[in-house]
Design an enzyme around this catalytic site. Structure first.
Site, short mmCIF file in Angstrom:
data_model
loop_
_atom_site.label_atom_id
_atom_site.label_comp_id
_atom_site.label_asym_id
_atom_site.label_seq_id
_atom_site.Cartn_x
_atom_site.Cartn_y
_atom_site.Cartn_z
N HIS A 146 33.62 18.89 17.59
CA HIS A 146 34.35 19.53 18.80
C HIS A 146 34.59 18.16 19.72
O HIS A 146 35.77 17.87 20.26
CB HIS A 146 33.11 20.07 19.61
CG HIS A 146 33.49 20.80 21.01
ND1 HIS A 146 34.22 21.84 20.75
CD2 HIS A 146 33.17 20.57 22.21
CE1 HIS A 146 34.76 22.32 21.97
NE2 HIS A 146 33.97 21.56 22.92
N ASP A 170 33.87 22.16 13.87
CA ASP A 170 33.50 22.70 15.25
C ASP A 170 33.40 24.05 15.20
O ASP A 170 34.28 24.84 14.58
CB ASP A 170 34.47 22.19 16.23
CG ASP A 170 34.16 22.83 17.62
OD1 ASP A 170 32.94 22.98 17.86
OD2 ASP A 170 34.95 23.06 18.63
N SER A 185 38.09 20.98 24.99
CA SER A 185 36.95 22.35 25.31
C SER A 185 37.74 22.88 26.32
O SER A 185 38.73 23.55 25.99
CB SER A 185 35.74 21.51 25.72
OG SER A 185 34.66 22.29 25.68
#
Length: 488
Positions: A465, A408, A193
């Site tokens: 994700h 994602d 991330s």
């Protein structure tokens, strides 16, 4: 049911006292640490975790929790999980986590690739058969100050990309001071991330330090370029059936010219209006932005109430500035589990775990997954990690992996693939499937990979994700091949 599942208080138990120094270290997220006096040349005994509430049986490996000195005033909490047996290598996991900057790497430990995973009751822990600490000692650091159990003496939590990189570097140096037995181990920096920013900015500092044996870095679903992330998301959304031909036609008409589209900072009023509709569909219609094919935590907006405000995330460029991306902290009355199958507080605020287990000072507030104040005060200095990666690649010393779950939408695979392509490195292996052996179902395609000189881009089929949460065996296989320099 939660009451029935609650584990009894910890009692002294026998444990194999294997040395962590024999195994690899894989840090997950950076934490702030208090300044400490010089220690002896061994792991700090006062930081050893003797017992974790929620576990029916305590682990055979050794683990430690305490604080690292990130600056004169900032103290990053760390949690390192050892390996029962293993080669001498080390890996650091730095995670912006979902909704970073401002969210904790302990999310990775307790819901993704840690040795034990929090269960839906928010209290009990179960061992993870695909824990990354089976092949590497894993260090999780909560960073920046204000996140999780990390803190600053002056309670000032305004920071930026450059300061966080320096703080993370100082915390890592302090870790090796406290654990000198790891000093010569191979070191890998890893994260997901917003660690797409944290990891390469940290790596360019670490590469200048000959005392650290840096071998490589791996970033999952990382934010590498705001522009490429925004531009690619619109294509991702359309070709996954989210936008429809009317909206797509409007985007092509008002956002594109001469066969090139700008969905990133386009000033055309009609384009902006169309992009706002894209934002509403992707981020506020009831889809799970972190996994297109997973349920949205709490159901479609408007059908669930929240105990307190959700975190509004604005870390993904101009398009996402308008997106109400939400991270559920506490959920009330929902018909299903939150995004990570557990309540946002996990079980960390419990006093036995805080004080006796993790050695957290009593005066610190209870642990939250994300700190909204850190998020809104954070200053983003970089729009792209191009120069950082080129500096690392030009040294020709390090192996680099960028990997993405392919469903994602927060940091989509297409944008990161474009980013890797834009580095213009020499192609060594053309894009091809990579396989994982799933036993009864045999070898299956786990995703696709292409390899350049010293850098690879890899997708994980069907993962969002948080790749290790959605596809734990594939993630473990990928991580093992990365550490061992094996063909994917």
């Amino acid at each position: 049911e939660a009451s029935r599942a609650r584990a009894p208080p910890c009692a002294p138990q026998g444990r194999r006292r294997g040395s962590m120094a024999r195994a690899a270290l894989s840090p997950l997220f950076l934490l702030l640490v208090a300044s400490c006096a010089p220690r002896s040349q061994a792991a700090p005994e006062q930081d050893e975790i003797q017992c974790l509430p929620g576990l029916a049986k305590q682990p055979s490996f050794r683990q430690y929790s305490g604080y690292l000195r990130a600056s004169d005033s900032k103290h990053f909490h760390y949690w390192v999980c050892g390996v029962p047996e293993g080669p001498s290598r080390a890996a650091l996991w730095c995670s912006g986590s979902t909704g970073g900057p401002g969210c904790s790497s302990l999310d990775g430990l307790l819901t993704e690739h840690g040795p034990f995973l929090i269960q839906p009751d928010g209290v009990t822990l179960q061992y993870n058969p695909y824990s990354w600490n089976l092949i590497a000692n894993v260090l999780y650091i909560e960073s920046p100050a204000g996140v999780g159990f990390s803190y600053s003496n002056d309670k000032v939590y305004v920071t930026n990309d450059t300061e966080v990189a320096q703080n993370n570097y100082e915390a890592l140096k302090d870790f090796f001071r406290l654990f000198p037995e790891y000093k010569d181990n191979k070191l890998f920096l890893t994260g997901e991330s917003y660690a797409g920013i944290y990891i390469p900015t940290l790596a360019v500092l670490v590469m200048e330090d000959p005392s650290m044996n840096l071998q490589g870095l791996a970033v999952g679903n990382g934010l590498s370029s705001y522009e490429q992330n925004d531009n690619s998301l619109v294509y991702f959304a359309y070709y996954h059936g989210l936008l429809g031909n009317r909206l797509w036609s409007s985007l092509q008409t008002h956002c594109c010219s001469q066969n090139k589209c700008n969905f990133y900072d386009n000033k055309d009023p009609e384009c902006v209006t169309s992009l706002q509709e894209v934002s509403r569909i992707v981020g506020n219609s009831g889809l799970n932005i972190y996994n297109l094919y997973a349920p949205c935590a709490g159901g479609v907006p408007g059908h669930v109430r929240y105990e307190k405000d959700t975190l509004v995330v604005q870390d993904l460029g101009n398009l996402f500035t308008h997106l109400p991306l939400k991270r559920t902290w506490h959920q009330v009355g929902a018909h299903g589990p939150p995004l990570h199958q557990h309540h946002g507080r996990l079980h960390l605020p419990q006093q036995p775990l805080r004080a006796q287990g993790l050695h957290i000072p009593e005066q610190l507030p209870s642990w939250d997954m994300c700190n909204f104040l850190v998020n809104i005060q954070y200053r983003r200095l970089y729009q792209s990690m191009n120069s950082q990666y080129l500096k690392l690649l030009n040294s020709q010393k390090y192996q680099i992996l960028l990997y993405n779950g392919d469903v994602d939408m927060a940091c989509n695979f297409l944008g990161d693939e474009w980013f890797v392509d834009s580095l213009n490195q020499k192609m060594e292996v053309q894009r091809r499937p990579w396989l994982v052996d799933y036993g009864d179902s045999g070898e299956q395609i786990a995703g696709f990979v292409k390899e350049f000189s010293h850098i690879a881009f890899l997708t994980i089929k069907g993962a969002g994700h948080m790749v290790p949460t959605d596809k734990p065996q594939a993630a473990f296989t990928m991580f093992s091949r990365f550490l061992n320099r094996e063909p994917y």
